[in-house]
Design an enzyme around this catalytic site. Structure first.
Site, PDB file in Angstrom:
ATOM      1  N   HIS A  25       0.850  -1.195   0.000  1.00  0.00           N
ATOM      2  CA  HIS A  25       0.000   0.000   0.000  1.00  0.00           C
ATOM      3  C   HIS A  25       0.887   1.248   0.000  1.00  0.00           C
ATOM      4  O   HIS A  25       0.825   2.064   0.923  1.00  0.00           O
ATOM      5  CB  HIS A  25      -0.924   0.028   1.228  1.00  0.00           C
ATOM      6  CG  HIS A  25      -2.168  -0.803   1.055  1.00  0.00           C
ATOM      7  ND1 HIS A  25      -3.040  -1.061   2.077  1.00  0.00           N
ATOM      8  CD2 HIS A  25      -2.688  -1.417  -0.025  1.00  0.00           C
ATOM      9  CE1 HIS A  25      -4.046  -1.808   1.632  1.00  0.00           C
ATOM     10  NE2 HIS A  25      -3.845  -2.038   0.359  1.00  0.00           N
ATOM     11  N   HIS A  81     -11.981  -9.459  -5.982  1.00  0.00           N
ATOM     12  CA  HIS A  81     -11.569  -8.126  -5.502  1.00  0.00           C
ATOM     13  C   HIS A  81     -10.679  -7.522  -6.579  1.00  0.00           C
ATOM     14  O   HIS A  81      -9.813  -8.209  -7.127  1.00  0.00           O
ATOM     15  CB  HIS A  81     -10.799  -8.345  -4.196  1.00  0.00           C
ATOM     16  CG  HIS A  81     -10.203  -7.135  -3.559  1.00  0.00           C
ATOM     17  ND1 HIS A  81     -10.777  -5.891  -3.599  1.00  0.00           N
ATOM     18  CD2 HIS A  81      -9.061  -6.993  -2.819  1.00  0.00           C
ATOM     19  CE1 HIS A  81     -10.026  -5.044  -2.914  1.00  0.00           C
ATOM     20  NE2 HIS A  81      -8.969  -5.680  -2.444  1.00  0.00           N
ATOM     21  N   GLU A  83      -8.526  -4.854  -6.368  1.00  0.00           N
ATOM     22  CA  GLU A  83      -7.257  -4.186  -6.043  1.00  0.00           C
ATOM     23  C   GLU A  83      -6.150  -4.890  -6.828  1.00  0.00           C
ATOM     24  O   GLU A  83      -6.169  -6.108  -7.021  1.00  0.00           O
ATOM     25  CB  GLU A  83      -6.982  -4.230  -4.530  1.00  0.00           C
ATOM     26  CG  GLU A  83      -5.872  -3.268  -4.146  1.00  0.00           C
ATOM     27  CD  GLU A  83      -5.796  -2.975  -2.636  1.00  0.00           C
ATOM     28  OE1 GLU A  83      -6.495  -3.640  -1.843  1.00  0.00           O
ATOM     29  OE2 GLU A  83      -5.009  -2.083  -2.261  1.00  0.00           O
ATOM     30  N   ASP A  85      -3.165  -5.876  -6.550  1.00  0.00           N
ATOM     31  CA  ASP A  85      -2.333  -7.002  -6.130  1.00  0.00           C
ATOM     32  C   ASP A  85      -3.006  -8.336  -6.475  1.00  0.00           C
ATOM     33  O   ASP A  85      -2.343  -9.369  -6.528  1.00  0.00           O
ATOM     34  CB  ASP A  85      -1.983  -6.934  -4.631  1.00  0.00           C
ATOM     35  CG  ASP A  85      -3.174  -6.719  -3.727  1.00  0.00           C
ATOM     36  OD1 ASP A  85      -4.158  -6.090  -4.159  1.00  0.00           O
ATOM     37  OD2 ASP A  85      -3.126  -7.181  -2.572  1.00  0.00           O
ATOM     38  N   HIS A 147     -12.218  -5.517   2.056  1.00  0.00           N
ATOM     39  CA  HIS A 147     -12.117  -4.169   2.549  1.00  0.00           C
ATOM     40  C   HIS A 147     -12.380  -3.106   1.501  1.00  0.00           C
ATOM     41  O   HIS A 147     -12.159  -1.909   1.780  1.00  0.00           O
ATOM     42  CB  HIS A 147     -10.713  -3.956   3.169  1.00  0.00           C
ATOM     43  CG  HIS A 147      -9.602  -3.973   2.147  1.00  0.00           C
ATOM     44  ND1 HIS A 147      -8.772  -2.910   1.960  1.00  0.00           N
ATOM     45  CD2 HIS A 147      -9.234  -4.896   1.256  1.00  0.00           C
ATOM     46  CE1 HIS A 147      -7.900  -3.182   1.001  1.00  0.00           C
ATOM     47  NE2 HIS A 147      -8.164  -4.386   0.561  1.00  0.00           N
ATOM     48  N   ASP A 166      -8.876 -11.106   0.590  1.00  0.00           N
ATOM     49  CA  ASP A 166      -7.998 -10.504   1.607  1.00  0.00           C
ATOM     50  C   ASP A 166      -8.314 -10.980   3.038  1.00  0.00           C
ATOM     51  O   ASP A 166      -7.408 -11.015   3.888  1.00  0.00           O
ATOM     52  CB  ASP A 166      -8.132  -8.980   1.575  1.00  0.00           C
ATOM     53  CG  ASP A 166      -7.300  -8.338   0.470  1.00  0.00           C
ATOM     54  OD1 ASP A 166      -6.229  -8.879   0.151  1.00  0.00           O
ATOM     55  OD2 ASP A 166      -7.722  -7.301  -0.057  1.00  0.00           O
ATOM     56  N   TYR A 194      -1.879  -7.782   9.773  1.00  0.00           N
ATOM     57  CA  TYR A 194      -2.701  -7.562   8.578  1.00  0.00           C
ATOM     58  C   TYR A 194      -4.061  -6.985   8.976  1.00  0.00           C
ATOM     59  O   TYR A 194      -4.536  -5.997   8.408  1.00  0.00           O
ATOM     60  CB  TYR A 194      -2.878  -8.893   7.838  1.00  0.00           C
ATOM     61  CG  TYR A 194      -3.489  -8.753   6.475  1.00  0.00           C
ATOM     62  CD1 TYR A 194      -2.686  -8.676   5.339  1.00  0.00           C
ATOM     63  CD2 TYR A 194      -4.861  -8.670   6.305  1.00  0.00           C
ATOM     64  CE1 TYR A 194      -3.247  -8.533   4.083  1.00  0.00           C
ATOM     65  CE2 TYR A 194      -5.426  -8.530   5.068  1.00  0.00           C
ATOM     66  CZ  TYR A 194      -4.618  -8.464   3.952  1.00  0.00           C
ATOM     67  OH  TYR A 194      -5.179  -8.308   2.709  1.00  0.00           O
ATOM     68  N   HIS A 227      -3.600 -13.834   0.475  1.00  0.00           N
ATOM     69  CA  HIS A 227      -2.235 -13.526   0.923  1.00  0.00           C
ATOM     70  C   HIS A 227      -1.840 -14.552   1.981  1.00  0.00           C
ATOM     71  O   HIS A 227      -2.629 -14.864   2.882  1.00  0.00           O
ATOM     72  CB  HIS A 227      -2.153 -12.143   1.573  1.00  0.00           C
ATOM     73  CG  HIS A 227      -2.402 -11.003   0.633  1.00  0.00           C
ATOM     74  ND1 HIS A 227      -1.541 -10.683  -0.397  1.00  0.00           N
ATOM     75  CD2 HIS A 227      -3.403 -10.093   0.584  1.00  0.00           C
ATOM     76  CE1 HIS A 227      -2.015  -9.618  -1.039  1.00  0.00           C
ATOM     77  NE2 HIS A 227      -3.144  -9.253  -0.472  1.00  0.00           N
TER      78      HIS A 227
HETATM   79 FE1  FEO Z   1      -7.169  -5.443  -1.011  1.00  0.00          FE
HETATM   80 FE2  FEO Z   1      -4.718  -7.786  -1.174  1.00  0.00          FE
HETATM   81  O1  FEO Z   1      -5.788  -6.390  -1.804  1.00  0.00           O
END
Ligand code: FEO
Length: 398
Positions: A25, A81, A83, A85, A147, A166, A194, A227
């Protein structure tokens, strides 16, 4: 490059291990132990890929898919999701499997179009929608603001397998892919870090989502987040931890975070520390100019008291103290935590008021008016700090 790992019959981890990432981030989240970007391939009569990987790892994903599928094609590309990553390799997947149907939430579709622009055939799903692959099926559970607004979980009932993206993840690069293959203490430590640094503002939603999943009566034997490691030995451990963290009550533990110019505020910090220890609670003390902010926030997660100290400089607080307070305002550790401001001043003072305002903005409940000492703390000033430490210890032990 890592190889695919079977997590169940016909279901493979096809993610990437990022051993060397140290900030996530932007620079907001320190990742001392690296991370992974997990994607999962389900091979049945139809084939589904759940999530992709961060863009720079797209070639690794392609190699794994070719290894497992040869010339077979993916039928469904599930985007839990958007995002980057997790969706970074979306364009590469679209190039490789242009016929694959994209599956996501309405907000996910908006996210994909905003990030990648292209028009594509997309199935928008809501909680309870199901896609049958053959022997197995995929059920979707929307998880807005866990999130991002687009977030969702994918559940495979025939395998009792939850793929929550996530949620339940950790930034932890490791050679093992499962919870029984890594040090359990390290694992929970990274899961807490996390949660604290990413999910803490959404604690109420997490409580509700855990309740919703309980009411749905889902049988969950394995949780495979996007993750870190996969919870196969004891998925209940991380669900219980999330319930505890989301509740926000914490344990009998206090955090002291301070910085100092000429040691006066440091002396106050150590007197508070001694008082808290004498009061019988666990304490962690951090000098902000030499401490990692993400690590401090992890400790705040389970603490019941947070003391922040700075001397007054130019009618303000030290610039090393501001970033922690700024981040806590966004993360909102909650009013079950008690807060105290302290520090020294030379003439005008004011640092304690600024810290108190920031703690109030972070929804932390102030214990009492801040401790301010002119120039250098006297023995009696330090005794007062010691006694306040003891009083706070008594409060958080109750
Ligand atoms: Fe909200 Fe691992 O991205």
């Amino acid at each position: 490059m890592s190889r695919p790992v079977a997590i169940s019959e016909g279901i493979y981890w096809v993610g990437s291990v990022d051993w060397n990432i140290r900030h996530f981030h932007g620079s907001a989240f320190s990742t001392h132990r690296g991370t992974t970007y997990n994607a999962y391939l389900i091979i049945d009569e139809k084939i589904a890929l759940v999530d992709t990987v961060y863009g720079p790892f797209a070639e690794e994903l392609i190699a794994k898919l070719k290894d497992l599928l040869g010339s077979r094609k993916i039928d469904y590309l599930i985007i839990n999701h958007t995002e980057t990553d997790h969706s970074g390799a979306f364009p590469a997947m679209r190039n490789l499997y242009p016929e694959a149907k994209v599956v996501c939430t309405q907000r996910g579709l908006e996210g994909l179009q905003a990030h990648y622009g292209a028009e594509f055939d997309c199935t928008v799903v809501k909680t309870g929608d199901t896609i049958r692959l053959g022997r197995r099926s995929l059920t979707f559970i929307e998880a807005p603001m866990l999130h991002w607004p687009d977030s969702m979980f994918t559940y495979i009932p025939e395998e009792a397998l939850l793929l929550p993206n996530d949620a339940f993840g950790q930034h932890l690069a490791s050679s093992g892919r499962f919870d029984d293959e890594v040090d359990g203490a390290v694992l929970l430590d990274e899961a807490a870090k996390y949660y604290a640094n990413i999910l803490m503002p959404f604690s109420r939603l997490i409580t509700n989502k855990l309740e919703e999943i309980k009411k749905m009566g889902l049988n969950i034997k394995m949780i495979a987040p996007s993750h870190g490691i996969i919870w196969r030995q004891n998925p209940g451990r991380i669900v219980e931890a999330y319930a505890r963290w989301a509740e926000g009550k914490g344990v009998a533990k206090a955090i002291i975070a301070y910085d100092t110019m000429w040691q006066s505020t440091k002396k106050m910090a150590y007197a508070l520390l001694d008082g808290l220890i004498a009061g019988g609670v666990e304490v962690k003390l951090f000098k902000l100019s030499v401490s990692d902010r993400s690590d401090i926030i992890k400790e705040v997660l389970e603490a019941r008291a947070l003391m922040v100290g700075s001397p007054t400089i130019n009618n303000d607080i030290l610039p090393t103290v501001s970033p922690l307070l700024d981040e806590l305002v966004g993360l909102r550790p909650g009013n079950k935590k008690l807060g105290l401001a302290f520090g020294s001043y030379g003439w005008g003072g004011g640092a304690q008021k600024i810290i108190e305002e920031r703690l109030k903005a972070a929804k932390v409940s102030l214990i009492e008016a801040g401790l301010a000492v002119k120039w250098v703390p006297t023995a009696s000033d330090l005794e007062r700090c010691f006694q306040v430490g003891r009083e706070i210890a008594a409060k958080i032990k109750d």
